[in-house]
Design a protein around this motif. Structure first.
Motif, PDB file in Angstrom:
ATOM      1  N   UNK A  80       0.759  -1.321  -0.104  1.00  0.00           N
ATOM      2  CA  UNK A  80      -0.160  -0.402   0.031  1.00  0.00           C
ATOM      3  C   UNK A  80       1.165   1.420  -0.014  1.00  0.00           C
ATOM      4  N   UNK A  81       0.363   2.465  -0.736  1.00  0.00           N
ATOM      5  CA  UNK A  81       1.035   3.274  -1.003  1.00  0.00           C
ATOM      6  C   UNK A  81       1.231   4.485   0.217  1.00  0.00           C
ATOM      7  N   UNK A  82       0.642   4.099   1.257  1.00  0.00           N
ATOM      8  CA  UNK A  82       1.023   4.512   2.582  1.00  0.00           C
ATOM      9  C   UNK A  82       1.589   4.659   3.381  1.00  0.00           C
ATOM     10  N   UNK A  83       2.004   2.697   3.910  1.00  0.00           N
ATOM     11  CA  UNK A  83       2.784   1.725   3.652  1.00  0.00           C
ATOM     12  C   UNK A  83       4.070   2.571   3.271  1.00  0.00           C
ATOM     13  N   UNK A  84       4.479   2.502   1.690  1.00  0.00           N
ATOM     14  CA  UNK A  84       5.602   2.505   1.457  1.00  0.00           C
ATOM     15  C   UNK A  84       5.998   3.875   1.747  1.00  0.00           C
ATOM     16  N   UNK A  85       5.422   4.352   2.260  1.00  0.00           N
ATOM     17  CA  UNK A  85       5.926   6.267   2.036  1.00  0.00           C
ATOM     18  C   UNK A  85       5.781   6.609   3.253  1.00  0.00           C
ATOM     19  N   UNK A  86       5.679   5.637   3.882  1.00  0.00           N
ATOM     20  CA  UNK A  86       5.530   5.857   5.588  1.00  0.00           C
ATOM     21  C   UNK A  86       6.950   7.266   5.396  1.00  0.00           C
ATOM     22  N   UNK A  87       5.823   8.633   6.459  1.00  0.00           N
ATOM     23  CA  UNK A  87       7.674   8.972   6.654  1.00  0.00           C
ATOM     24  C   UNK A  87       8.415   9.130   7.392  1.00  0.00           C
ATOM     25  N   UNK A  88       7.640   8.374   8.516  1.00  0.00           N
ATOM     26  CA  UNK A  88       8.724   8.150   9.423  1.00  0.00           C
ATOM     27  C   UNK A  88       9.375   6.981   9.234  1.00  0.00           C
ATOM     28  N   UNK A  89       8.756   6.087   8.441  1.00  0.00           N
ATOM     29  CA  UNK A  89      10.344   5.447   7.537  1.00  0.00           C
ATOM     30  C   UNK A  89      10.988   4.496   9.061  1.00  0.00           C
ATOM     31  N   UNK A  90      10.242   3.490   8.758  1.00  0.00           N
ATOM     32  CA  UNK A  90      10.209   2.179   9.931  1.00  0.00           C
ATOM     33  C   UNK A  90      10.423   2.677  11.172  1.00  0.00           C
ATOM     34  N   UNK A  91       8.815   3.348  11.928  1.00  0.00           N
ATOM     35  CA  UNK A  91       8.813   4.140  12.758  1.00  0.00           C
ATOM     36  C   UNK A  91       7.810   3.121  13.240  1.00  0.00           C
ATOM     37  N   UNK A  92       6.824   2.209  12.731  1.00  0.00           N
ATOM     38  CA  UNK A  92       5.909   1.609  13.317  1.00  0.00           C
ATOM     39  C   UNK A  92       5.876   0.783  12.341  1.00  0.00           C
ATOM     40  N   UNK A  93       5.551  -0.560  13.314  1.00  0.00           N
ATOM     41  CA  UNK A  93       5.406  -1.931  12.569  1.00  0.00           C
ATOM     42  C   UNK A  93       4.419  -2.797  11.485  1.00  0.00           C
ATOM     43  N   UNK A  94       4.941  -2.242  10.109  1.00  0.00           N
ATOM     44  CA  UNK A  94       3.873  -2.262   8.947  1.00  0.00           C
ATOM     45  C   UNK A  94       4.011  -3.892   8.593  1.00  0.00           C
ATOM     46  N   UNK A  95       2.876  -4.711   7.712  1.00  0.00           N
ATOM     47  CA  UNK A  95       2.944  -6.061   7.471  1.00  0.00           C
ATOM     48  C   UNK A  95       2.201  -5.976   5.688  1.00  0.00           C
ATOM     49  N   UNK A  96       3.235  -6.713   5.028  1.00  0.00           N
ATOM     50  CA  UNK A  96       2.961  -7.023   3.839  1.00  0.00           C
ATOM     51  C   UNK A  96       0.877  -6.920   3.530  1.00  0.00           C
ATOM     52  N   UNK A  97       0.266  -6.494   2.879  1.00  0.00           N
ATOM     53  CA  UNK A  97      -1.031  -7.526   2.907  1.00  0.00           C
ATOM     54  C   UNK A  97      -1.085  -8.326   1.971  1.00  0.00           C
TER      55      UNK A  97
END
Lengths: 119, 150
Positions: free
Chosen positions: A92-109
């Protein structure tokens, strides 16, 4: 970087190191002959560190980690140019453009792996 | 494959300032030109590798190395410390010359081990430490690698 993402990355790197020592004859030779390493001791030390770090993860993350680890050798996938390099599906664009850059734990949908955004 | 091809511009420092093992590893990682958070993880992985046994192979030479997801390609750096650093080397002597190698867990070209092997072989050659001590520039260092066909 998110503290637990950093731990997950470290666990993965340690497991890769262990796999390489176990499965790659050349790696074993180099470590033994050039660096005088005892492979058995090294594998034991890596095992202990991995367990210690796995146990430091909070329950929800550890639970997902354990599920993923049963399916995939690598539970953290790099995201490069918007693509999960675990399953090669766009994230998701929201994940790949995460402004915090790895500041949150994200998962691949798509595959469920933890994501690490590479610059 | 030539070793010089893995050194990015600025990845050679002939005047390391660090005086401890940890600091010298941090200083070497800083030569790779990567972001701060990746530097921190690489430092931790290098330390974990050192905990398995020092990469100080004697003759004043160490080859700290690791693989990590935060390394997006195989990178090599070289540092020289005139004073020397206690790196817990095999021969117990201070280390003056450091070859740092970092690589992603999987590389398409699979050159991590060949590069490690080439540096180890180069380090064992007669007189290498004297040559490394006398070089005065990055270009001279790279020319020395070429001269030894590594």
């Amino acid at each position: 970087m998110h503290q637990h993402l950093e731990t997950l990355l470290e666990i993965q790197d340690l497991k890769s190191q262990k796999t390489e020592l176990q499965d790659t004859e050349t790696e074993r030779q180099v470590q033994e002959e050039v660096f005088n390493i005892s492979i058995d001791d090294a594998l034991d030390a890596l095992d202990r560190k991995v367990v210690e770090m796995e146990e430091s993860l909070p329950a929800p993350i550890r639970s997902r980690y354990n599920r993923l680890a049963k399916r995939y050798p690598r539970v953290v996938a790099p995201v490069i140019r918007g693509t999960c390099y675990g399953c090669f599906v766009s994230v998701a664009t929201a994940v790949s453009s995460d402004a915090g850059r790895n500041e949150e734990i994200e998962y691949c949908e798509s595959c469920g792996r933890f994501l690490y955004l590479v610059d | 494959m030539r070793l010089r091809d893995f050194f990015a511009a600025g990845a050679v420092n002939l005047d390391l300032e660090s005086e401890t093992k940890d600091d010298v590893m941090r200083e070497l990682v800083s030569l790779l030109g990567i972001d701060e958070r990746s530097r921190g993880i690489l430092f931790k992985m290098l330390k974990r590798r050192e905990n398995l046994g020092s990469t100080g192979i004697g003759k004043g030479i160490a080859i700290p190395h690791c693989r990590s997801l935060v390394a997006n390609e195989l990178r090599v750096a070289f540092g020289r410390s005139e004073k020397g650093v206690d790196f817990e080397a095999i021969d117990g002597k201070p280390v003056h010359f450091f070859f740092l190698i970092v690589a992603p867990p999987l590389e398409v070209s699979n050159q991590y081990l060949p590069v490690l092997g080439k540096i180890a072989q180069f380090s064992k050659e007669e007189g290498v430490e004297d040559r490394l001590r006398s070089i005065e520039s990055e270009d001279e260092f790279l020319a020395l690698l070429d001269e030894h066909n590594v």
